[in-house]
Design a protein around this motif. Structure first.
Motif, PDB file in Angstrom:
ATOM      1  N   GLY A 117      -7.912  27.866  70.941  1.00  0.00           N
ATOM      2  CA  GLY A 117      -7.897  26.805  69.943  1.00  0.00           C
ATOM      3  C   GLY A 117      -7.878  25.467  70.670  1.00  0.00           C
ATOM      4  N   GLY A 118      -8.627  24.517  70.177  1.00  0.00           N
ATOM      5  CA  GLY A 118      -8.673  23.202  70.810  1.00  0.00           C
ATOM      6  C   GLY A 118      -7.577  22.302  70.273  1.00  0.00           C
ATOM      7  N   ILE A 119      -6.747  21.778  71.173  1.00  0.00           N
ATOM      8  CA  ILE A 119      -5.682  20.840  70.778  1.00  0.00           C
ATOM      9  C   ILE A 119      -6.129  19.414  71.087  1.00  0.00           C
ATOM     10  N   ASN A 120      -6.793  19.255  72.229  1.00  0.00           N
ATOM     11  CA  ASN A 120      -7.306  17.940  72.639  1.00  0.00           C
ATOM     12  C   ASN A 120      -8.371  17.489  71.635  1.00  0.00           C
ATOM     13  N   LEU A 121      -8.185  16.301  71.083  1.00  0.00           N
ATOM     14  CA  LEU A 121      -9.102  15.822  70.029  1.00  0.00           C
ATOM     15  C   LEU A 121     -10.481  15.476  70.587  1.00  0.00           C
ATOM     16  N   GLY A 122     -10.585  15.430  71.890  1.00  0.00           N
ATOM     17  CA  GLY A 122     -11.896  15.201  72.513  1.00  0.00           C
ATOM     18  C   GLY A 122     -12.772  16.449  72.493  1.00  0.00           C
ATOM     19  N   TYR A 123     -12.186  17.573  72.139  1.00  0.00           N
ATOM     20  CA  TYR A 123     -12.960  18.813  72.079  1.00  0.00           C
ATOM     21  C   TYR A 123     -13.486  19.019  70.664  1.00  0.00           C
ATOM     22  N   SER A 124     -14.519  19.866  70.581  1.00  0.00           N
ATOM     23  CA  SER A 124     -14.943  20.309  69.251  1.00  0.00           C
ATOM     24  C   SER A 124     -15.273  21.791  69.341  1.00  0.00           C
ATOM     25  N   GLN A 125     -15.454  22.382  68.204  1.00  0.00           N
ATOM     26  CA  GLN A 125     -15.709  23.816  68.132  1.00  0.00           C
ATOM     27  C   GLN A 125     -16.931  24.152  68.998  1.00  0.00           C
ATOM     28  N   ARG A 182      -2.623  35.641  91.272  1.00  0.00           N
ATOM     29  CA  ARG A 182      -2.121  34.753  92.330  1.00  0.00           C
ATOM     30  C   ARG A 182      -1.058  35.439  93.184  1.00  0.00           C
ATOM     31  N   HIS A 183      -0.287  36.295  92.556  1.00  0.00           N
ATOM     32  CA  HIS A 183       0.726  37.077  93.291  1.00  0.00           C
ATOM     33  C   HIS A 183       0.056  37.848  94.428  1.00  0.00           C
ATOM     34  N   MET A 184      -1.168  38.343  94.136  1.00  0.00           N
ATOM     35  CA  MET A 184      -1.896  39.160  95.115  1.00  0.00           C
ATOM     36  C   MET A 184      -2.859  38.331  95.959  1.00  0.00           C
ATOM     37  N   GLY A 185      -2.865  37.023  95.743  1.00  0.00           N
ATOM     38  CA  GLY A 185      -3.734  36.156  96.553  1.00  0.00           C
ATOM     39  C   GLY A 185      -5.179  36.094  96.106  1.00  0.00           C
ATOM     40  N   LEU A 186      -5.468  36.572  94.901  1.00  0.00           N
ATOM     41  CA  LEU A 186      -6.841  36.446  94.398  1.00  0.00           C
ATOM     42  C   LEU A 186      -7.078  35.012  93.935  1.00  0.00           C
ATOM     43  N   ASN A 187      -8.290  34.535  94.140  1.00  0.00           N
ATOM     44  CA  ASN A 187      -8.650  33.212  93.637  1.00  0.00           C
ATOM     45  C   ASN A 187      -9.055  33.326  92.178  1.00  0.00           C
ATOM     46  N   VAL A 188      -8.776  32.268  91.423  1.00  0.00           N
ATOM     47  CA  VAL A 188      -8.983  32.307  89.974  1.00  0.00           C
ATOM     48  C   VAL A 188      -9.849  31.150  89.489  1.00  0.00           C
ATOM     49  N   LEU A 189     -10.812  31.505  88.653  1.00  0.00           N
ATOM     50  CA  LEU A 189     -11.542  30.509  87.856  1.00  0.00           C
ATOM     51  C   LEU A 189     -11.369  30.957  86.411  1.00  0.00           C
ATOM     52  N   ALA A 190     -11.023  30.036  85.520  1.00  0.00           N
ATOM     53  CA  ALA A 190     -10.844  30.422  84.121  1.00  0.00           C
ATOM     54  C   ALA A 190     -11.523  29.408  83.212  1.00  0.00           C
ATOM     55  N   ILE A 191     -12.240  29.921  82.252  1.00  0.00           N
ATOM     56  CA  ILE A 191     -12.974  29.063  81.312  1.00  0.00           C
ATOM     57  C   ILE A 191     -12.664  29.505  79.882  1.00  0.00           C
ATOM     58  N   SER A 192     -12.310  28.511  79.066  1.00  0.00           N
ATOM     59  CA  SER A 192     -12.061  28.785  77.650  1.00  0.00           C
ATOM     60  C   SER A 192     -13.245  28.342  76.825  1.00  0.00           C
ATOM     61  N   CYS A 193     -13.466  29.082  75.759  1.00  0.00           N
ATOM     62  CA  CYS A 193     -14.393  28.624  74.739  1.00  0.00           C
ATOM     63  C   CYS A 193     -13.545  28.188  73.548  1.00  0.00           C
ATOM     64  N   VAL A 194     -13.700  26.950  73.148  1.00  0.00           N
ATOM     65  CA  VAL A 194     -12.952  26.456  71.981  1.00  0.00           C
ATOM     66  C   VAL A 194     -13.625  27.025  70.729  1.00  0.00           C
ATOM     67  N   THR A 195     -13.070  28.120  70.260  1.00  0.00           N
ATOM     68  CA  THR A 195     -13.698  28.798  69.118  1.00  0.00           C
ATOM     69  C   THR A 195     -13.323  28.133  67.797  1.00  0.00           C
ATOM     70  N   ASN A 196     -12.258  27.349  67.833  1.00  0.00           N
ATOM     71  CA  ASN A 196     -11.797  26.647  66.624  1.00  0.00           C
ATOM     72  C   ASN A 196     -10.899  25.510  67.068  1.00  0.00           C
ATOM     73  N   MET A 197     -10.809  24.485  66.272  1.00  0.00           N
ATOM     74  CA  MET A 197      -9.805  23.468  66.559  1.00  0.00           C
ATOM     75  C   MET A 197      -8.469  24.056  66.084  1.00  0.00           C
ATOM     76  N   ALA A 198      -7.402  23.750  66.831  1.00  0.00           N
ATOM     77  CA  ALA A 198      -6.103  24.374  66.579  1.00  0.00           C
ATOM     78  C   ALA A 198      -5.548  23.988  65.199  1.00  0.00           C
ATOM     79  N   ALA A 199      -4.534  24.729  64.783  1.00  0.00           N
ATOM     80  CA  ALA A 199      -3.978  24.578  63.430  1.00  0.00           C
ATOM     81  C   ALA A 199      -3.568  23.136  63.125  1.00  0.00           C
ATOM     82  N   GLY A 200      -3.916  22.694  61.957  1.00  0.00           N
ATOM     83  CA  GLY A 200      -3.483  21.376  61.503  1.00  0.00           C
ATOM     84  C   GLY A 200      -4.396  20.242  61.912  1.00  0.00           C
ATOM     85  N   ILE A 201      -5.352  20.510  62.806  1.00  0.00           N
ATOM     86  CA  ILE A 201      -6.241  19.427  63.259  1.00  0.00           C
ATOM     87  C   ILE A 201      -7.317  19.172  62.197  1.00  0.00           C
ATOM     88  N   LEU A 202      -7.918  20.241  61.741  1.00  0.00           N
ATOM     89  CA  LEU A 202      -8.865  20.110  60.637  1.00  0.00           C
ATOM     90  C   LEU A 202      -8.163  20.635  59.381  1.00  0.00           C
TER      91      LEU A 202
END
Ligand code: HPA
Length: 279
Positions: A116-124, A222-242
């Motif tokens: 869910g997108g909380i930052n108002l600069g994001y959109s669905q 990270r505990h095991m030393g693996l490198n991480v890349l993570a990407i979210s898809c803003v599927t909806n604006m979070a509750a109460g925004i719209l």
């Protein structure tokens, strides 16, 4: 009952016996984003039900299988669907597949999720690179006696989300003309969506996104030393925004809509990360 290290090892051995491929990169594909695994070449598909000790996903929109195959020249192991704490699994169970990845020889993981997108600069439909997380799930996969074979008792989390990989993702997004935001992901237990008051609280503590996954997997990685890349898809604006209620159908629809953009970004990022990890 054997320990999780032995179990992860057994699961890794079973998976590797089924394919001649030796992936160095693991992918976790979240809600509505699993289709990428269907596009892999020379693919071997292993249902989670056939992997010993592997947790089975019950969420709608999660296929529940591991696909080992090639994205262009890059060999990957892709989880089509993941399990969540809200399904009743422990944080250790949620993190188990990441531990299996590590035992398979994987060095880098790319995690995706619907958020869910909380930052108002994001959109669905926006794609957001996760810079950091706030774990509000009330648990941690490392609770309990530490197994030194995985990592240290008190692992550092200051660079949980690899800075170099984020730079790679930004560069590739620019080349492709994809807008890629960057933000902080708040992980909550779920399964109810948040209240508007909770979203307001999350905004004030510095969260840009909210979801119900990823944090436990990143901690275990990270505990095991693996490198991480993570990407979210803003599927909806979070509750109460719209001024509208949230629904799982909306989450799945948006995942479907951004699928191709998301896949092209992933395809562009993979060879560059593979270069780093010798994949
Ligand atoms: N909140 C929590 N998790 C989510 C959301 C949300 O709004 N959207 C997709 N996953």
């Amino acid at each position: 009952m054997s320990d999780q290290f032995t179990q992860a090892d057994a699961a890794a051995q079973l998976i590797l016996k089924r394919t001649p491929l030796r992936p160095r990169i693991g992918l976790v594909l979240g809600s509505g984003l699993g289709a990428f695994a269907d596009s892999l070449g020379d693919a071997t598909r292993v249902p989670y039900s056939e992997i010993p000790s592997f947790p089975q996903s019950t969420a709608i929109g999660h296929a529940g299988r591991l696909v080992i195959g090639k994205a262009g020249e890059v060999t990957v192991a892709a989880m089509q669907g993941r399990v969540h704490l809200y399904e009743g699994y422990s944080a250790q169970q949620v993190a188990f597949p990441i531990r299996v990845f590590a035992r398979m020889g994987i060095k880098a993981v790319i995690l995706t999720n619907a958020a869910g997108g909380i930052n108002l600069g994001y959109s669905q439909g926006a794609l957001v690179l996760i810079r950091d997380h706030i774990n509000l799930q009330g648990t941690n996969p490392l609770v309990g006696p530490n197994d030194d074979r995985f990592g240290v008792r008190f692992p550092d989390m200051t660079r949980a989300y690899c800075k170099e990989y984020r730079q790679v993702a930004r560069e590739e997004a620019i080349k492709l003309g994809i807008t890629l935001h960057e933000g902080v992901y708040a992980a909550l237990l779920g399964p109810s969506y948040e209240t508007p008051a909770e979203i307001e609280y999350l905004r004030r503590i510095g969260a840009d996104l909210v979801g119900m996954s990823t944090a436990a997997e990143v901690i275990a990685a990270r505990h095991m030393g693996l490198n991480v890349l993570a990407i979210s898809c803003v599927t909806n604006m979070a509750a109460g925004i719209l001024d509208q209620p949230l629904s799982h159908a909306e989450v799945m629809e948006t995942g479907e809509r951004v699928k191709s953009t998301f896949e092209s970004l992933l395809k562009a990022v993979l060879p560059r990360i593979a270069h780093e990890v010798g994949g």
